[in-house]
Design a protein around this motif. Sequence first.
Motif, mmCIF file in Angstrom:
data_model
loop_
_atom_site.group_PDB
_atom_site.id
_atom_site.type_symbol
_atom_site.label_atom_id
_atom_site.label_comp_id
_atom_site.label_asym_id
_atom_site.label_seq_id
_atom_site.Cartn_x
_atom_site.Cartn_y
_atom_site.Cartn_z
ATOM 1 N N PRO A 33 -40.914 35.402 60.979
ATOM 2 C CA PRO A 33 -40.610 34.741 62.248
ATOM 3 C C PRO A 33 -39.104 34.611 62.498
ATOM 4 O O PRO A 33 -38.680 34.404 63.628
ATOM 5 N N CYS A 34 -38.318 34.708 61.457
ATOM 6 C CA CYS A 34 -36.862 34.755 61.601
ATOM 7 C C CYS A 34 -36.561 36.232 61.871
ATOM 8 O O CYS A 34 -36.307 37.012 60.948
ATOM 9 N N THR A 35 -36.641 36.620 63.122
ATOM 10 C CA THR A 35 -36.830 38.012 63.536
ATOM 11 C C THR A 35 -35.803 39.011 63.035
ATOM 12 O O THR A 35 -36.097 40.193 62.948
ATOM 13 N N GLU A 36 -34.606 38.557 62.687
ATOM 14 C CA GLU A 36 -33.621 39.530 62.223
ATOM 15 C C GLU A 36 -33.771 39.871 60.743
ATOM 16 O O GLU A 36 -33.080 40.749 60.237
ATOM 17 N N TRP A 37 -34.671 39.187 60.026
ATOM 18 C CA TRP A 37 -34.819 39.392 58.583
ATOM 19 C C TRP A 37 -36.259 39.649 58.182
ATOM 20 O O TRP A 37 -37.188 39.033 58.715
ATOM 21 N N ASN A 38 -36.424 40.518 57.179
ATOM 22 C CA ASN A 38 -37.742 40.694 56.558
ATOM 23 C C ASN A 38 -37.846 39.710 55.385
ATOM 24 O O ASN A 38 -36.921 38.914 55.140
ATOM 25 N N VAL A 39 -38.952 39.759 54.651
ATOM 26 C CA VAL A 39 -39.190 38.809 53.564
ATOM 27 C C VAL A 39 -38.057 38.864 52.538
ATOM 28 O O VAL A 39 -37.502 37.827 52.146
ATOM 29 N N VAL A 42 -34.901 37.264 53.876
ATOM 30 C CA VAL A 42 -34.975 35.795 53.918
ATOM 31 C C VAL A 42 -34.714 35.230 52.524
ATOM 32 O O VAL A 42 -33.948 34.276 52.358
ATOM 33 N N VAL A 43 -35.331 35.825 51.504
ATOM 34 C CA VAL A 43 -35.100 35.359 50.134
ATOM 35 C C VAL A 43 -33.635 35.568 49.754
ATOM 36 O O VAL A 43 -33.018 34.686 49.137
ATOM 37 N N ALA A 44 -33.049 36.677 50.155
ATOM 38 C CA ALA A 44 -31.625 36.919 49.884
ATOM 39 C C ALA A 44 -30.761 35.845 50.558
ATOM 40 O O ALA A 44 -29.774 35.371 49.977
ATOM 41 N N HIS A 45 -31.140 35.449 51.772
ATOM 42 C CA HIS A 45 -30.420 34.377 52.475
ATOM 43 C C HIS A 45 -30.537 33.070 51.694
ATOM 44 O O HIS A 45 -29.541 32.344 51.535
ATOM 45 N N ARG A 65 -19.981 38.551 50.299
ATOM 46 C CA ARG A 65 -20.836 38.881 51.444
ATOM 47 C C ARG A 65 -21.403 40.283 51.269
ATOM 48 O O ARG A 65 -20.737 41.166 50.766
ATOM 49 N N ARG A 66 -22.623 40.455 51.707
ATOM 50 C CA ARG A 66 -23.310 41.739 51.684
ATOM 51 C C ARG A 66 -23.641 42.242 50.279
ATOM 52 O O ARG A 66 -24.090 43.365 50.109
ATOM 53 N N ALA A 67 -23.355 41.462 49.256
ATOM 54 C CA ALA A 67 -23.732 41.865 47.896
ATOM 55 C C ALA A 67 -25.239 41.730 47.744
ATOM 56 O O ALA A 67 -25.857 40.871 48.373
ATOM 57 N N TYR A 78 -33.712 33.807 42.720
ATOM 58 C CA TYR A 78 -33.931 32.540 43.425
ATOM 59 C C TYR A 78 -33.898 31.372 42.442
ATOM 60 O O TYR A 78 -33.242 30.359 42.694
ATOM 61 N N ARG A 79 -34.590 31.500 41.335
ATOM 62 C CA ARG A 79 -34.628 30.394 40.354
ATOM 63 C C ARG A 79 -33.234 30.099 39.809
ATOM 64 O O ARG A 79 -32.861 28.940 39.644
ATOM 65 N N SER A 80 -32.460 31.134 39.547
ATOM 66 C CA SER A 80 -31.101 30.952 39.042
ATOM 67 C C SER A 80 -30.212 30.278 40.094
ATOM 68 O O SER A 80 -29.455 29.356 39.775
ATOM 69 N N SER A 81 -30.313 30.719 41.340
ATOM 70 C CA SER A 81 -29.482 30.119 42.394
ATOM 71 C C SER A 81 -29.884 28.675 42.643
ATOM 72 O O SER A 81 -29.020 27.815 42.870
ATOM 73 N N SER A 82 -31.172 28.377 42.563
ATOM 74 C CA SER A 82 -31.644 26.996 42.732
ATOM 75 C C SER A 82 -31.111 26.107 41.623
ATOM 76 O O SER A 82 -30.701 24.968 41.866
ATOM 77 N N ALA A 83 -31.116 26.628 40.403
ATOM 78 C CA ALA A 83 -30.594 25.852 39.264
ATOM 79 C C ALA A 83 -29.103 25.556 39.474
ATOM 80 O O ALA A 83 -28.649 24.427 39.221
#
Length: 189
Positions: A33-39, A42-45, A65-67, A78-83
């Motif tokens: 639903p965030c139309t500019e991104w796929n799944v 979104v996770v990368a964001h 940026r863009r990495a 995701y788990r590492s970034s959340s930590a």
Amino acid sequence: MTTVSVEDLARACKSVGALIAEVRPEQWKEPTPCTEWNVREVVAHLVAMDLVFAAMIEGGPMPERRADLLGDDPVGAYRSSSASLLAAFSRPGVLDRSYRGPLGSATGAERLQIRLYDLLAHSWDLAQATGIPVLLPEDLAEQSLAFVQVQFSAQSRTGRFAEPQPVEETAPAIDRLAAFLGRPVPPQL
């Protein structure tokens, strides 16, 4: 308005992590639903924003940026970034200090709220795109909705969010948050 705690953010991160862990290989390129991104995007964001908020609080370098922050292991990234995010917000005095960002200064407590509503809204996007049920804390969605309603009364949505979409008043808080942030919410059955 009640403020959220680092423990509340940890609850949301855990719920979102459980959702991301259920994404099947063929779903990573599905539209959201965030139309500019796929799944995957979104996770990368989500990963990037976790790292941006952690860097902002710790005064460290911003992620490039863009990495490709996900590599071959989006769940692990995701788990590492959340930590990292939770460790940064858990430091003594963080919630009381002021931090400068692209949209101005805000306290650590306000930054935590901002991170939380973005996390919840995009997890709703992921759940809609994948059909994976997510158990997001209703109380946090309700608090996030109250926060963004106040925040956006003084800020422009242009370039950030679409106009609020219609949604039933009795809809779950996460649906009302998504609608307020410009996502079309399917009617409740």
